[in-house]
Design an enzyme around this catalytic site. Structure first.
Site, PDB file in Angstrom:
ATOM      1  N   SER A 106      -0.831  -1.154  -1.349  1.00 43.51           N
ATOM      2  CA  SER A 106      -0.506   0.224  -1.742  1.00 43.51           C
ATOM      3  C   SER A 106      -1.716   1.145  -1.752  1.00 43.51           C
ATOM      4  O   SER A 106      -1.559   2.367  -1.748  1.00 43.51           O
ATOM      5  CB  SER A 106       0.162   0.229  -3.124  1.00 43.51           C
ATOM      6  OG  SER A 106      -0.652  -0.416  -4.080  1.00 43.51           O
ATOM      7  N   ASP A 166      -2.671   6.995 -10.982  1.00 43.00           N
ATOM      8  CA  ASP A 166      -1.539   6.340 -11.638  1.00 43.00           C
ATOM      9  C   ASP A 166      -2.026   5.027 -12.247  1.00 43.00           C
ATOM     10  O   ASP A 166      -3.236   4.784 -12.296  1.00 43.00           O
ATOM     11  CB  ASP A 166      -0.381   6.156 -10.646  1.00 43.00           C
ATOM     12  CG  ASP A 166      -0.689   5.182  -9.515  1.00 43.00           C
ATOM     13  OD1 ASP A 166      -1.724   4.473  -9.581  1.00 43.00           O
ATOM     14  OD2 ASP A 166       0.112   5.103  -8.565  1.00 43.00           O
ATOM     15  N   HIS A 223      -3.851   3.111  -8.969  1.00 39.09           N
ATOM     16  CA  HIS A 223      -4.515   3.680  -7.803  1.00 39.09           C
ATOM     17  C   HIS A 223      -5.437   4.842  -8.153  1.00 39.09           C
ATOM     18  O   HIS A 223      -5.124   5.662  -9.014  1.00 39.09           O
ATOM     19  CB  HIS A 223      -3.467   4.155  -6.798  1.00 39.09           C
ATOM     20  CG  HIS A 223      -2.445   3.109  -6.482  1.00 39.09           C
ATOM     21  ND1 HIS A 223      -1.214   3.057  -7.098  1.00 39.09           N
ATOM     22  CD2 HIS A 223      -2.496   2.053  -5.637  1.00 39.09           C
ATOM     23  CE1 HIS A 223      -0.533   2.017  -6.643  1.00 39.09           C
ATOM     24  NE2 HIS A 223      -1.286   1.392  -5.755  1.00 39.09           N
TER      25      HIS A 223
END
Length: 367
Positions: A45, A335, A338
């Protein structure tokens, strides 16, 4: 004040917004010369440009507030703006960001300058990220690249296609999910192993994958170490950390893994003819910012700008119902997992231009 909401409602909003999201190839406002013919990215991600938009998974980011500082809005990137892959693409002089392999439009001339295979929740091991249900692990990303390579040969011809594959830059950035979303997660299929055994398993599997990438023609391969996952808002929240103290158990295991990874890459450089593996020291690059945020223009390094749950807003991912910070430039973390666009700019410049503290045996520009 942090907002609270029902998990079921969050998931409903996430799924609803995912249906609305679409992907496009977004241009870069760049005028510098393109330094390599193409780039190809494998990752999780931290690099996903929207591949997970096209699979059944709980790991999605194609809804607000993600992409709030990206010109196209939420595209599936797990950050407020650009990933490090996006920014390094800018530094390499590309006119467009790498398209996600899974997008239906990623075919024909769209693959001419490279493809991004990264998938949220992916790992070095196929089992990593199991709690998110769908994801595309590194083994499958390599299979996807094999198909792209065949398409490039068909598009350009055998000789030109082989030259493009050999002269391109490949970035590989995985490992965090193998720890946080596998070994340290409930009901882990590798949870019965010792920390040392897990690291050995990861390194031996990684070596197989990287050797396979070499066998498919890649010669310039950039591999990022695993960052200090014990310092993420997610880990601080789930361990009930006091005063933002990082989980040293996780970090120490990751540091041992990273030491083994650098030695692995040194061995591949010595034994595989014509290859150039670069080790990116992502751990130190990120940890230095977390430990001294003011020196880099941040004020908060332990709390998510967009998230829900606990002191560090690290329990649930960024959704339209999350509590959003008022000034995103103050936050190292976008977040629970990340880094923010601003942090990604700092990291990308270190990897591209930096000295041996951050890139060994050379930096990306020198490669």
């Amino acid at each position: 004040m942090e907002s609270c909401c029902d998990v079921g409602l969050i998931l409903s909003v996430v799924l609803w917004c995912s249906v609305l999201a679409t992907h496009h190839v977004w241009p870069i406002s760049r005028t510098s010369a393109q330094l390599v013919p193409a780039t190809f990215c494998f990752g999780d991600s931290l690099a996903d440009p929207g591949n997970n938009n096209y699979i059944n998974t709980l790991s999605k980011a194609n809804y607000p507030f993600n992409g709030i500082d990206f010109a196209a809005g939420p595209t599936g990137r797990f950050t407020n703006g650009r990933t490090t892959v996006d920014i390094i693409g800018e530094l390499l002089g590309f006119k467009y960001y790498l398209p996600p392999y899974m997008a239906p439009s990623t075919t024909g001339n769209a693959i001419r300058y490279g493809v991004n295979y990264a998938s949220g929740a992916a790992g070095i091991l196929d089992s990593s990220g199991y709690a998110f249900i769908g994801r595309i692990p590194l083994s499958q990303q390599l299979d996807q690249f094999a198909k792209t390579s065949a398409q490039i040969t068909q598009l350009l011809g055998s000789e030109a296609g082989s030259n493009l594959i050999a002269q391109s830059i490949y970035s590989v950035n995985l490992g965090a999910n193998d720890f946080l979303d596998n070994y340290y997660a409930p009901f882990s299929p590798i949870g019965n192993l010792s920390a040392g055994a897990v690291n050995n398993l990861l390194l031996s599997t990684y070596q197989q994958h990287l050797t396979k990438l070499y066998s498919m023609g890649a010669r310039k391969i950039v591999v990022a170490s695993v960052g200090p996952a014990g310092c993420t808002p997610y880990r601080l929240t789930t361990t009930l950390a006091v005063n933002g103290e990082c989980d040293q158990k996780v970090n120490q295991q990751i540091q041992a893994f990273n030491t083994g990874l650098e030695a692995l890459l040194d061995g591949l450089n010595a034994n595989l003819p014509g290859v150039h593996f670069i080790y990116l020291n992502a751990y130190d690059a990120v940890y230095e910012i977390i430990e001294n945020p003011n020196a880099y223009g941040f004020t908060i390094s332990d709390t998510a700008c967009c998230g829900t749950g606990g002191t560090y807003k690290g329990l649930l991912p960024c959704t339209p119902l999350s509590s959003l910070c008022t000034d995103r430039t103050n936050y190292v973390f976008w977040d629970p997992y990340h880094t923010s666009d601003k942090a990604n700019v700092i990291l990308s410049n270190r990897f591209f231009y930096g000295d041996s503290s951050y890139a060994r045996p050379m930096n990306i520009q020198q490669l």
